[in-house]
Enzyme design. Sequence first.
Site, PDB file in Angstrom:
ATOM      1  N   HIS A  14     -20.165  -1.069  82.623  1.00  0.00           N
ATOM      2  CA  HIS A  14     -21.616  -1.206  82.564  1.00  0.00           C
ATOM      3  C   HIS A  14     -22.024  -1.487  81.128  1.00  0.00           C
ATOM      4  CE1 HIS A  14     -23.151   2.932  81.071  1.00  0.00           C
ATOM      5  NE2 HIS A  14     -21.875   2.856  80.772  1.00  0.00           N
ATOM      6  N   CYS A  23     -23.455   1.823  73.271  1.00  0.00           N
ATOM      7  CA  CYS A  23     -23.469   1.564  74.714  1.00  0.00           C
ATOM      8  C   CYS A  23     -24.286   0.324  75.090  1.00  0.00           C
ATOM      9  CB  CYS A  23     -23.964   2.786  75.473  1.00  0.00           C
ATOM     10  SG  CYS A  23     -22.784   4.149  75.432  1.00  0.00           S
ATOM     11  N   HIS A  27     -18.916  -2.133  78.379  1.00  0.00           N
ATOM     12  CA  HIS A  27     -17.791  -1.201  78.232  1.00  0.00           C
ATOM     13  C   HIS A  27     -17.562  -0.504  79.568  1.00  0.00           C
ATOM     14  CE1 HIS A  27     -21.370   1.265  77.675  1.00  0.00           C
ATOM     15  NE2 HIS A  27     -20.641   2.326  77.975  1.00  0.00           N
ATOM     16  N   HIS A  29     -15.941   3.217  81.749  1.00  0.00           N
ATOM     17  CA  HIS A  29     -15.635   4.645  81.745  1.00  0.00           C
ATOM     18  C   HIS A  29     -14.779   4.968  82.959  1.00  0.00           C
ATOM     19  CE1 HIS A  29     -18.803   5.596  78.799  1.00  0.00           C
ATOM     20  NE2 HIS A  29     -19.604   4.801  79.493  1.00  0.00           N
ATOM     21  N   HIS A  71     -14.055   0.032  89.871  1.00  0.00           N
ATOM     22  CA  HIS A  71     -13.657  -1.246  89.267  1.00  0.00           C
ATOM     23  C   HIS A  71     -14.711  -2.340  89.439  1.00  0.00           C
ATOM     24  CE1 HIS A  71      -9.830   0.776  88.835  1.00  0.00           C
ATOM     25  NE2 HIS A  71      -9.546  -0.125  87.911  1.00  0.00           N
ATOM     26  N   GLU A 129     -19.344  11.162  82.489  1.00  0.00           N
ATOM     27  CA  GLU A 129     -19.132   9.817  81.952  1.00  0.00           C
ATOM     28  C   GLU A 129     -17.934   9.789  81.004  1.00  0.00           C
ATOM     29  OE1 GLU A 129     -22.556   6.920  81.062  1.00  0.00           O
ATOM     30  OE2 GLU A 129     -22.019   7.793  79.130  1.00  0.00           O
TER      31      GLU A 129
END
Length: 143
Positions: A14, A23, A27, A29, A71, A129
Amino acid sequence: MMKIAKEFTFDMAHMLDGHDGKCHNLHGHTYTLQVEVTGDLIATGSKAGMVLDYGDIKRVVKEHVTAKLDHAFAYFDGNENECRIAKLLEEMNRKTVALPCRTTAEGMAIVIYDWLTPYLPVSAIRLGETPTSFCEYVGDMHD
């Protein structure tokens, strides 16, 4: 009343377009998701003594949450830049999922709650997260 919870993990990309920190960039998580359900114990039958069978929780969460998000590139469908990136990824046959909010942990926790409550008596969603950062959404806070 009894509370039980089951934990899941999924990987997702996201970005937070317009954020004043790192952010802002695309990137990913590895998220941890805890789904808490509340109810009375089942009195009879093969599930006596349970609130719900953990396998039933797993099946519902997989179908309605992790299959969508794992994914994938999740994006806010109200943000022009994020929509442009999603469109490019979709043209390349990549997995995307549009959300009705910014893809913060807080926003995603509300979305996940809304996705699950038609199927499970969800009382809380905890979404991690990073290994050290998580949020908790207790149902109906946004109504």
